[in-house]
Design a protein around this motif. Structure first.
Motif, PDB file in Angstrom:
ATOM      1  N   THR A   1      30.819  22.417  25.507  1.00  0.00           N
ATOM      2  CA  THR A   1      29.512  22.259  24.861  1.00  0.00           C
ATOM      3  C   THR A   1      28.541  21.555  25.804  1.00  0.00           C
ATOM      4  N   ALA A   2      28.983  20.508  26.473  1.00  0.00           N
ATOM      5  CA  ALA A   2      28.121  19.792  27.428  1.00  0.00           C
ATOM      6  C   ALA A   2      27.704  20.708  28.575  1.00  0.00           C
ATOM      7  N   LEU A   3      28.626  21.516  29.054  1.00  0.00           N
ATOM      8  CA  LEU A   3      28.327  22.468  30.130  1.00  0.00           C
ATOM      9  C   LEU A   3      27.254  23.456  29.677  1.00  0.00           C
ATOM     10  N   ALA A   4      27.408  23.992  28.472  1.00  0.00           N
ATOM     11  CA  ALA A   4      26.453  24.970  27.946  1.00  0.00           C
ATOM     12  C   ALA A   4      25.090  24.335  27.692  1.00  0.00           C
ATOM     13  N   GLU A   5      25.073  23.110  27.207  1.00  0.00           N
ATOM     14  CA  GLU A   5      23.803  22.462  26.907  1.00  0.00           C
ATOM     15  C   GLU A   5      23.017  22.117  28.169  1.00  0.00           C
ATOM     16  N   LYS A   6      23.693  21.963  29.309  1.00  0.00           N
ATOM     17  CA  LYS A   6      23.006  21.682  30.575  1.00  0.00           C
ATOM     18  C   LYS A   6      22.398  22.943  31.180  1.00  0.00           C
ATOM     19  N   ALA A   7      22.932  24.110  30.847  1.00  0.00           N
ATOM     20  CA  ALA A   7      22.483  25.370  31.451  1.00  0.00           C
ATOM     21  C   ALA A   7      21.240  25.906  30.734  1.00  0.00           C
ATOM     22  N   PRO A   8      20.293  26.475  31.485  1.00  0.00           N
ATOM     23  CA  PRO A   8      19.100  27.062  30.850  1.00  0.00           C
ATOM     24  C   PRO A   8      19.504  28.149  29.854  1.00  0.00           C
ATOM     25  N   GLY A   9      19.034  28.016  28.631  1.00  0.00           N
ATOM     26  CA  GLY A   9      19.349  28.999  27.600  1.00  0.00           C
ATOM     27  C   GLY A   9      20.810  29.014  27.207  1.00  0.00           C
ATOM     28  N   GLY A  10      21.580  28.015  27.630  1.00  0.00           N
ATOM     29  CA  GLY A  10      23.007  27.953  27.309  1.00  0.00           C
ATOM     30  C   GLY A  10      23.839  28.919  28.120  1.00  0.00           C
ATOM     31  N   ALA A  11      23.213  29.617  29.098  1.00  0.00           N
ATOM     32  CA  ALA A  11      23.912  30.633  29.892  1.00  0.00           C
ATOM     33  C   ALA A  11      24.630  29.981  31.076  1.00  0.00           C
ATOM     34  N   PHE A  12      25.679  29.232  30.771  1.00  0.00           N
ATOM     35  CA  PHE A  12      26.430  28.566  31.832  1.00  0.00           C
ATOM     36  C   PHE A  12      27.235  29.583  32.633  1.00  0.00           C
ATOM     37  N   ASP A  13      27.548  29.214  33.826  1.00  0.00           N
ATOM     38  CA  ASP A  13      28.320  30.063  34.730  1.00  0.00           C
ATOM     39  C   ASP A  13      29.808  29.910  34.386  1.00  0.00           C
TER      40      ASP A  13
END
Length: 186
Positions: free
Chosen positions: A60-72
């Motif tokens: 969740t933290a990873l996704a929240e840091k990524a623009p639009g939730g589009a984490f790598d």
């Protein structure tokens, strides 16, 4: 007596979970079936043993840091397996078709449960405008059901060609993807 009565429901729940788990293993052991299914009510009743070690906070933290939730997905692979309950690997197969480059993107979740190796991989493949995010996290970046399954089974989430791009889709594509995600949920 009150002590015994207070804990009687817990014992019943544990027995139900063991019965459901045995049902799943029996279904998976059926070598004559090309596929098997479990009722949603049975799946939701499992609970025990499908808990995420960190409650899903890392992803969740990873996704929240990524623009639009589009984490790598490659960033998920950098998180400690013990923290997730599975080892994550981003997998990409690139090919050229119709004079365009296409990617089939996957997220491989190798369970830390030693029993998982005794059973086939659980493959999740999207349809329509979805991609691997649909199964890995929900619309609010909370853990999706693939993460829970990966606590006991090896899971591979595959995105069909054209539905994933590192760093997320462009603004117009993201509006379409968000609209499609919301439509799929209703």
């Amino acid at each position: 007596m009150a002590f015994f009565v207070a804990f009687a429901p817990i014992g019943g729940t544990m027995a139900q979970t063991q019965t459901l788990e045995q049902k799943i293993w029996t279904l998976l052991d059926d070598s004559k079936s090309p596929y098997v299914s479990l009722a949603e009510s049975d799946f939701r009743a499992l609970g025990t043993g499908f808990d995420l070690p960190d409650g899903g906070r890392s992803v969740t933290a990873l996704a929240e840091k990524a623009p639009g939730g589009a984490f790598d997905p490659r960033d998920v692979a950098k998180l400690p397996a013990q923290q997730l309950g599975y080892k994550a690997d981003g997998v990409v197969e690139r090919f050229r078709r119709y004079n365009l480059d296409w990617d089939i993107t996957g997220l491989r979740l190798t369970s830390l449960d030693p029993e998982a190796k005794n059973y086939p991989w659980f493959i999740i493949m999207n349809g329509g405008a979805a991609n691997f995010y649909e199964f890995f996290v929900d619309l609010k970046n909370r853990p999706g059901w693939a993460q829970y399954l990966a606590q006991k089974l090896n899971v591979m989430i595959v995105t069909i060609p054209g539905n994933f791009k590192y760093g997320g889709l462009g603004t117009a594509d993201r509006r379409y993807e968000t609209s499609a995600r919301l439509s799929a949920r209703s």
